[in-house]
Design a protein around this motif. Structure first.
Motif, PDB file in Angstrom:
ATOM      1  N   SER A  58       0.822  -1.209   0.000  1.00 36.24           N
ATOM      2  CA  SER A  58       0.000   0.000   0.000  1.00 36.24           C
ATOM      3  C   SER A  58       0.863   1.269   0.000  1.00 36.24           C
ATOM      4  O   SER A  58       0.488   2.274  -0.607  1.00 36.24           O
ATOM      5  CB  SER A  58      -0.987   0.007   1.160  1.00 36.24           C
ATOM      6  N   SER A  62       0.629   4.023  -2.929  1.00 38.78           N
ATOM      7  CA  SER A  62       0.388   5.422  -2.586  1.00 38.78           C
ATOM      8  C   SER A  62       1.469   6.327  -3.176  1.00 38.78           C
ATOM      9  O   SER A  62       1.170   7.413  -3.694  1.00 38.78           O
ATOM     10  CB  SER A  62       0.358   5.574  -1.063  1.00 38.78           C
ATOM     11  N   ALA A  63       2.726   5.883  -3.116  1.00 40.53           N
ATOM     12  CA  ALA A  63       3.826   6.680  -3.669  1.00 40.53           C
ATOM     13  C   ALA A  63       3.688   6.828  -5.184  1.00 40.53           C
ATOM     14  O   ALA A  63       3.977   7.898  -5.730  1.00 40.53           O
ATOM     15  CB  ALA A  63       5.159   6.037  -3.315  1.00 40.53           C
ATOM     16  N   ARG A  65       0.774   6.780  -6.868  1.00 39.23           N
ATOM     17  CA  ARG A  65      -0.348   7.703  -7.078  1.00 39.23           C
ATOM     18  C   ARG A  65       0.053   9.148  -6.832  1.00 39.23           C
ATOM     19  O   ARG A  65      -0.375  10.056  -7.548  1.00 39.23           O
ATOM     20  CB  ARG A  65      -1.512   7.345  -6.150  1.00 39.23           C
ATOM     21  N   ARG A  66       0.871   9.389  -5.825  1.00 38.23           N
ATOM     22  CA  ARG A  66       1.270  10.749  -5.468  1.00 38.23           C
ATOM     23  C   ARG A  66       2.406  11.286  -6.326  1.00 38.23           C
ATOM     24  O   ARG A  66       2.766  12.447  -6.227  1.00 38.23           O
ATOM     25  CB  ARG A  66       1.691  10.791  -4.005  1.00 38.23           C
ATOM     26  N   GLY A  67       3.021  10.426  -7.140  1.00 38.00           N
ATOM     27  CA  GLY A  67       4.095  10.866  -8.006  1.00 38.00           C
ATOM     28  C   GLY A  67       5.456  10.875  -7.337  1.00 38.00           C
ATOM     29  O   GLY A  67       6.413  11.437  -7.865  1.00 38.00           O
ATOM     30  N   ILE A  68       5.574  10.247  -6.167  1.00 40.74           N
ATOM     31  CA  ILE A  68       6.849  10.185  -5.461  1.00 40.74           C
ATOM     32  C   ILE A  68       7.808   9.259  -6.199  1.00 40.74           C
ATOM     33  O   ILE A  68       8.987   9.558  -6.343  1.00 40.74           O
ATOM     34  CB  ILE A  68       6.644   9.739  -4.001  1.00 40.74           C
ATOM     35  N   GLU A  70       8.013   6.675  -9.851  1.00 46.82           N
ATOM     36  CA  GLU A  70       7.403   6.481 -11.158  1.00 46.82           C
ATOM     37  C   GLU A  70       7.645   5.052 -11.622  1.00 46.82           C
ATOM     38  O   GLU A  70       8.737   4.521 -11.479  1.00 46.82           O
ATOM     39  CB  GLU A  70       8.037   7.458 -12.144  1.00 46.82           C
TER      40      GLU A  70
END
Length: 109
Positions: A58, A62-63, A65-68, A70
């Motif tokens: 998860s 989440s990373a 989705r947030r663009g942290i 790629e």
């Protein structure tokens, strides 16, 4: 033509009124599934048995989705459809990007 007490006639009195049931999309999917003896899904059982791995999955999702981080192409074959493979579950942002067929391939041990 006779109507039962619980049925109402349509606007032209041509027959019993249609009963329309509104069903949510997730309820349709649930109705198509076979009932399980235990209500816990295999995914839920896996998450209960592997809490650190579930947290890592998860956190990585989440990373992404947030663009942290790629999503990268596969390190072995170059396929753009990849999954994150974690050599160590405690570092969710450090992962190898591998195609699903490579992750599920039996090891050469």
């Amino acid at each position: 033509m006779s109507l039962h007490d619980d049925e109402k006639a349509g606007p032209l009195a041509t027959g019993p009124a249609l009963k329309i049931e509104v069903v949510e999309r997730h309820e349709l999917r649930r109705k198509k599934r076979k009932p399980q003896a235990n209500a816990v899904t295999p995914q839920a059982r896996w998450r209960q048995r592997n809490p650190i791995a579930a947290w890592c999955h998860s956190a990585t999702a989440s990373a992404i989705r947030r663009g942290i981080i790629e999503r990268q192409p596969c390190e072995v074959c170059g396929d753009p459809k990849t999954d994150a493979h974690h050599p160590e579950w405690k570092t969710p942002l450090f992962c190898q990007w591998l195609a699903g067929s490579i992750i599920r391939r039996p090891s050469a041990n």
